[in-house]
Design an enzyme around this catalytic site. Sequence first.
Site, PDB file in Angstrom:
ATOM      1  N   SER A  33      55.213 -32.757 -16.049  1.00 51.56           N
ATOM      2  CA  SER A  33      55.977 -32.433 -14.841  1.00 51.56           C
ATOM      3  C   SER A  33      57.447 -32.800 -15.021  1.00 51.56           C
ATOM      4  CB  SER A  33      55.351 -33.116 -13.624  1.00 51.56           C
ATOM      5  OG  SER A  33      55.960 -32.671 -12.436  1.00 51.56           O
ATOM      6  N   ASP A  66      61.694 -27.643 -11.994  1.00 48.44           N
ATOM      7  CA  ASP A  66      61.382 -28.650 -13.007  1.00 48.44           C
ATOM      8  C   ASP A  66      60.630 -28.010 -14.175  1.00 48.44           C
ATOM      9  OD1 ASP A  66      58.912 -28.284 -11.799  1.00 48.44           O
ATOM     10  OD2 ASP A  66      58.402 -30.410 -11.778  1.00 48.44           O
ATOM     11  N   ASP A 102      57.607 -27.741 -15.414  1.00 52.89           N
ATOM     12  CA  ASP A 102      56.410 -26.929 -15.220  1.00 52.89           C
ATOM     13  C   ASP A 102      56.514 -26.042 -13.989  1.00 52.89           C
ATOM     14  OD1 ASP A 102      56.161 -29.177 -13.547  1.00 52.89           O
ATOM     15  OD2 ASP A 102      53.983 -29.016 -13.495  1.00 52.89           O
ATOM     16  N   ASP A 123      56.811 -26.408 -10.740  1.00 53.21           N
ATOM     17  CA  ASP A 123      56.100 -26.586  -9.479  1.00 53.21           C
ATOM     18  C   ASP A 123      56.950 -27.324  -8.449  1.00 53.21           C
ATOM     19  OD1 ASP A 123      55.983 -29.160 -10.531  1.00 53.21           O
ATOM     20  OD2 ASP A 123      53.814 -29.378 -10.327  1.00 53.21           O
TER      21      ASP A 123
END
Length: 539
Positions: free
Chosen positions: A138, A293, A295, A297
């Site tokens: 993340s 960010d 990833d 999400d």
Amino acid sequence: MEQEYSRWLSHVAESDLLSQLQTMSEQERREAFCCDLSFGTGGLRGIVGAGTNRMNIYTVRRATQGLANYLKAQKLPMSAAIAHDSRLYGRTFAETAACVLAANGIKVYLYPRLEPTPALSWAVRRYACGAGICITASHNPAQYNGYKVYGSDGCQVTLDAANAIEAEIAVVDCFMDVQTCGYQEACADGRIESIPDSVLDAYINAVYAQRVTDIDCSGLRLVYTPLCGSGLECVQKLLDRLDVADVTVVPSQAKPDGKFPTCPYPNPEIRESMEEGLRLCREKQPELLIGTDPDCDRCGTAVPDHKGGYRLISGNEMGVLLLDYICAGRIEKGTMPANPVAVKSIVSTPLADAVAKHYGVEMRNVLTGFKWIGDQIANLEAAGEVDRFIFGFEESYGYLAGPYVRDKDAVIGSMLICEMAAYYRSIGSSIKQRLEEIYAQYGRYLNKVDSFEFPGLTGMEKMASIMQKLRDEPPAELAGHKVVKVTDYKKPEETGLPAANVLIYSLENGATVVVRPSGTEPKIKTYFTTLGKDLAEAQ
């Protein structure tokens, strides 16, 4: 520790890992082999490197063998989807996991290139898989990677499932008990199948279907940064669908790069990560800056401050803005369902509760972690009422509108923020102006978050000790204001929610202070919420 270190020396064949092992200092050995990398509430997350407490192909193989054993034991569908973002060794870890699953007789659907985490949630549901794996850390610093596990509903696994998977992993020896196979061989015989572009296109269509209005977005001027992550492809597809042509992608952060050279801590919550985009804004003068960010999400935003600069919109503020826009827009268009439901985390702003009440929306408050928002969607789906869900958010920049996936999604966040900006421009307003109107209507809520890091071997012990002391000896007052109530979320009989390591102190002036350890990093976070007639009083 030394015994396990020696065992790794004798079994590891990969030159890079072996070189790390051979050159480790005593302190490095202690940190790398002090324990097994913990399988937390959603999976693994740790520093990339050699050792049992690190992210490497052996810890990935071990976790995946445990997951395979879990799928068999639970008699779940023998298939799984896998995705990865731009993190170091992301593709390697994704293929490693795919080979273990394939060797265990589990069909694998693997994205051929990096894609956002929500696209993984979509693929799990699209293929009716028993599980999903996303290789990502993340928004953690560059030296981290991780391994998120998703259930058959496309949501991060529940606590019960996480505990069951962890129990399966615990009995797996990473060298002796793992079944694996050759990647090319498994692709050739169909055990590993590449996810086609048609599946990704269907995900994009599902996102686009969540538009609130059909406002013309073609004149919008936008600066976008994927922060060297996975967002560019999908976000650009949505911007094309919206006819947003004036898009400047931050050049230094456009290409995927797991080293994140211009943003070592690639988190849009942090101003430093958005600084490259803000610099470009001063040159291009767009109406909007959006950053996603690694990833994709989480989604951060900045808008003109009408003083020659740009104002970052907090996660709480954007959550409220989107909730307000969705409610007003759907009521105007006649698409608001009967008995609509919105969901937010307990650490997110109570301003959202006031906005929801104004529009006649039921606001449900859940524990921190988007899986709990996904759980509420699943409950509605089980009751045949999934269309009641209109929006969910967390203060940590995570948003979801509609039930097409079961995780936060910066792709739909980016789309709706652009749509909202175009709408307010069309009526002679702006996102900033609407935010000021909301504060004028409901009161000036102020939310601040502090984080305290506890790195190293003793970090977790220190965090546990602090939380226990706050329980045993709760403060009588904070900042000169009397504490009138303490809510301990380790007591589900009092909160009505699953047990969680969270404390909330309610003060006599209406302010609240929330204290909780992070679920993904060695830090304790404190959330302060105040309400005043204006910003000065709230501060």
